[in-house]
Design an enzyme around this catalytic site. Sequence first.
Site, PDB file in Angstrom:
ATOM      1  N   ARG A  11       0.803  -1.181  -0.042  1.00  0.00           N
ATOM      2  CA  ARG A  11       0.076  -0.086  -0.021  1.00  0.00           C
ATOM      3  C   ARG A  11       0.958   1.280   0.144  1.00  0.00           C
ATOM      4  NH1 ARG A  11      -2.313  -4.159  -0.538  1.00  0.00           N
ATOM      5  NH2 ARG A  11      -4.660  -4.420  -0.215  1.00  0.00           N
ATOM      6  N   ARG A  70      -3.165   5.334  27.488  1.00  0.00           N
ATOM      7  CA  ARG A  70      -2.719   5.998  26.260  1.00  0.00           C
ATOM      8  C   ARG A  70      -1.463   5.549  25.567  1.00  0.00           C
ATOM      9  NH1 ARG A  70      -1.394   8.022  30.702  1.00  0.00           N
ATOM     10  NH2 ARG A  70       0.877   8.819  31.238  1.00  0.00           N
ATOM     11  N   LYS A  83       9.741  -0.136  29.687  1.00  0.00           N
ATOM     12  CA  LYS A  83       9.217   0.491  28.482  1.00  0.00           C
ATOM     13  C   LYS A  83       9.780   0.057  27.212  1.00  0.00           C
ATOM     14  CE  LYS A  83       6.309   4.028  30.665  1.00  0.00           C
ATOM     15  NZ  LYS A  83       6.016   5.545  30.687  1.00  0.00           N
ATOM     16  N   ASP A 127       8.835  14.073  27.314  1.00  0.00           N
ATOM     17  CA  ASP A 127       7.855  14.813  28.113  1.00  0.00           C
ATOM     18  C   ASP A 127       8.501  15.931  28.946  1.00  0.00           C
ATOM     19  OD1 ASP A 127       8.841  13.457  30.177  1.00  0.00           O
ATOM     20  OD2 ASP A 127       6.910  12.636  30.842  1.00  0.00           O
ATOM     21  N   CYS A 170      16.372  25.675  14.745  1.00  0.00           N
ATOM     22  CA  CYS A 170      16.477  24.311  15.889  1.00  0.00           C
ATOM     23  C   CYS A 170      15.205  24.726  16.993  1.00  0.00           C
ATOM     24  CB  CYS A 170      17.740  24.283  16.366  1.00  0.00           C
ATOM     25  SG  CYS A 170      18.183  25.417  17.691  1.00  0.00           S
ATOM     26  N   CYS A 186       1.772  14.954  32.154  1.00  0.00           N
ATOM     27  CA  CYS A 186       0.562  14.238  32.330  1.00  0.00           C
ATOM     28  C   CYS A 186       0.246  13.804  33.493  1.00  0.00           C
ATOM     29  CB  CYS A 186       0.882  13.236  31.417  1.00  0.00           C
ATOM     30  SG  CYS A 186       0.938  13.569  29.736  1.00  0.00           S
ATOM     31  N   CYS A 246      22.261  27.044  18.005  1.00  0.00           N
ATOM     32  CA  CYS A 246      22.463  26.759  16.267  1.00  0.00           C
ATOM     33  C   CYS A 246      22.881  28.098  15.414  1.00  0.00           C
ATOM     34  CB  CYS A 246      21.229  26.333  15.617  1.00  0.00           C
ATOM     35  SG  CYS A 246      19.911  27.664  15.373  1.00  0.00           S
TER      36      CYS A 246
END
Length: 252
Positions: A11, A70, A83, A127, A170, A186, A246
């Site tokens: 695909r 999530r 994880k 995060d 940057c 979170c 940068c």
Amino acid sequence: MEDASLLRYARHILLNEFGIEGQERVQTAHVLVVGAGGLGSPAAFFMASSGVGKLTLVDDDVVDLSNLQRQILHTTERVGQPKAESGKQALHALNPEIEIDARVERLDDAALDMLVAQADVVLDCTDNFTTRHAINRACVRHRKPLVSGAAIRFDGQVSVFDMRDDAAPCYHCLFPEAEDVAPDNCATVGVFAPLVGMVGSMQAAEALKVITGIGQTMKGRLLMLDSLNARWRTIGIVRDMQCPVCGGRPAA
């Protein structure tokens, strides 16, 4: 390309803009995904399903029951597992053809520098600002494209900081580093579960465009999503020629 691969990726190959050439670029690419949580889950899933040749997945945390709302890489049975290892198991189940390097560690500057140097594109799925800025500095040093995502409450952001382009800003140009920043997370303010899926999927899409060279990426633009009210907004980003990270690069 073998018959099994032609079938698995048919695909993508059918897309005129993608084709066999694009798929072959994906299959020889090395993608670094830092963070195997809410953003890293969909991003890594689509990198794996698309057949990226090597995927390095980095996270020093373990799966917690509260993550499962999530973080779709993980399952109830793998609560308590690292994880990165849980993610590797899920990704290999999806696509056993790809090479996955799972790293259960919090990267110091030297380790991050080494991994960024080896990658073709880097996905920042973390995060916290400290890690984001460290990833950005490494990408600037090695002139690697960085796909950055963020999500909190109902609000998400995606951009591409492509250090191969001298005109590109940057991450620091957009979000200057500050010692007194204490960002929300979170765990304290919450996050809408589908939001991280939307942002992480956009990161994967941008990474595939970077790898294959098709279409226009979010380079020089910041895409912002208000998922509560179903609104997308894009703003332009310009390079800060005085940027301490940068600014030493040549001007375009």
